[in-house]
Scaffold this active site. Structure first.
Site, PDB file in Angstrom:
ATOM      1  N   LYS A 134      21.589 -51.556 -19.009  1.00 29.18           N
ATOM      2  CA  LYS A 134      20.442 -50.894 -19.647  1.00 29.18           C
ATOM      3  C   LYS A 134      19.291 -51.872 -19.843  1.00 29.18           C
ATOM      4  O   LYS A 134      18.132 -51.566 -19.539  1.00 29.18           O
ATOM      5  CB  LYS A 134      20.860 -50.329 -21.006  1.00 29.18           C
ATOM      6  CG  LYS A 134      21.823 -49.162 -20.942  1.00 29.18           C
ATOM      7  CD  LYS A 134      22.224 -48.738 -22.346  1.00 29.18           C
ATOM      8  CE  LYS A 134      23.189 -47.563 -22.330  1.00 29.18           C
ATOM      9  NZ  LYS A 134      23.596 -47.168 -23.699  1.00 29.18           N
ATOM     10  N   ALA A 189      22.118 -51.912 -25.648  1.00 30.76           N
ATOM     11  CA  ALA A 189      23.372 -51.810 -26.402  1.00 30.76           C
ATOM     12  C   ALA A 189      24.169 -50.603 -25.940  1.00 30.76           C
ATOM     13  O   ALA A 189      23.601 -49.616 -25.466  1.00 30.76           O
ATOM     14  CB  ALA A 189      23.096 -51.711 -27.905  1.00 30.76           C
ATOM     15  N   ASP A 190      25.480 -50.700 -26.082  1.00 30.04           N
ATOM     16  CA  ASP A 190      26.353 -49.569 -25.770  1.00 30.04           C
ATOM     17  C   ASP A 190      27.594 -49.638 -26.649  1.00 30.04           C
ATOM     18  O   ASP A 190      28.078 -50.735 -26.959  1.00 30.04           O
ATOM     19  CB  ASP A 190      26.760 -49.555 -24.302  1.00 30.04           C
ATOM     20  CG  ASP A 190      27.154 -48.160 -23.846  1.00 30.04           C
ATOM     21  OD1 ASP A 190      26.276 -47.439 -23.350  1.00 30.04           O
ATOM     22  OD2 ASP A 190      28.320 -47.784 -24.026  1.00 30.04           O
ATOM     23  N   THR A 191      28.095 -48.479 -27.054  1.00 30.50           N
ATOM     24  CA  THR A 191      29.244 -48.401 -27.957  1.00 30.50           C
ATOM     25  C   THR A 191      30.327 -47.507 -27.371  1.00 30.50           C
ATOM     26  O   THR A 191      30.023 -46.442 -26.821  1.00 30.50           O
ATOM     27  CB  THR A 191      28.808 -47.836 -29.330  1.00 30.50           C
ATOM     28  OG1 THR A 191      27.791 -48.676 -29.883  1.00 30.50           O
ATOM     29  CG2 THR A 191      29.986 -47.772 -30.302  1.00 30.50           C
ATOM     30  N   GLY A 207      28.567 -53.489 -27.343  1.00 29.45           N
ATOM     31  CA  GLY A 207      28.050 -54.608 -26.567  1.00 29.45           C
ATOM     32  C   GLY A 207      26.543 -54.666 -26.711  1.00 29.45           C
ATOM     33  O   GLY A 207      25.879 -53.630 -26.821  1.00 29.45           O
TER      34      GLY A 207
END
Length: 197
Positions: A52, A71-73, A108
């Protein structure tokens, strides 16, 4: 050094968390397809966050003046990775598995910026353990029907109605919401970026 921060995420929760700690930023969500080549949860979220951030960074003409934050969850239960539910039924299935047990939430984070003519990146992750009270099918169905789970990894929002089912957490609460802002601030501060001493 002073750089404009670009948040490469459409998540209103991430926007709220960054604003809460006083960082000034713009929002420019990535539009590319998410690609996963890893199988380890920590690596998955860092890879997604990096994708991203890189996409948005490469689209900006003023690269030397910005830092892009991606960010990613994901939610991981007994080794199974849970993203966002595809339907109410999918949400109910996820919630049924989570209730009465402990799972992990991984987020992350990736930074992209330019320094001395070179593109730099930094990635990291946080993991928080969440224990959920047991719940009956009627309770799960009623929660799923609110549509609150539909845009959230693991089909729940710890900051929303699902708070009624949270027994305990071990780690960063904000990480479960969607961004470990304390760690983000510290990582920015280490690199001397905007908004930090």
């Amino acid at each position: 050094m002073t750089k404009k921060i670009i948040l490469a995420s459409a998540s209103p929760r991430r926007r709220e968390l960054l604003a809460r700690i006083g960082l000034e930023f713009e929002v420019m969500p990535g539009e590319g397809e998410e690609k996963i080549t890893c199988s380890v949860p920590a690596d998955i979220v860092m890879e997604l966050a990096e994708g991203k951030a890189r996409e948005v960074f490469m689209k900006r003409p003023d690269q030397e003046n910005i830092l892009v934050l991606g960010a990613d969850t994901i939610v991981v239960h007994q080794g199974c990775v849970m993203g966002k539910p595809a339907s109410v039924e999918d949400a109910m299935d996820m919630l049924t598995r989570l209730c009465g047990d402990t799972h992990q939430v991984y987020t992350g984070v990736a930074f992209f910026w330019e320094e001395a003519g070179c593109v730099k990146k930094h990635t990291f992750f946080e993991c928080t353990e969440v224990t959920v009270y047991d719940a009956g099918q009627e309770e799960i169905r009623a929660y799923a029907a609110t549509k609150e789970p539909m845009d959230k990894a693991g089909a729940y929002g710890i900051q929303g109605r699902f708070a009624a089912f949270i027994k305990k957490i071990n780690g960063d609460y904000n990480n479960v919401v969607g961004l470990p802002v304390g760690r983000v601030y510290q990582e920015l501060k280490k690199r001397g970026f905007y908004g930090c001493d």
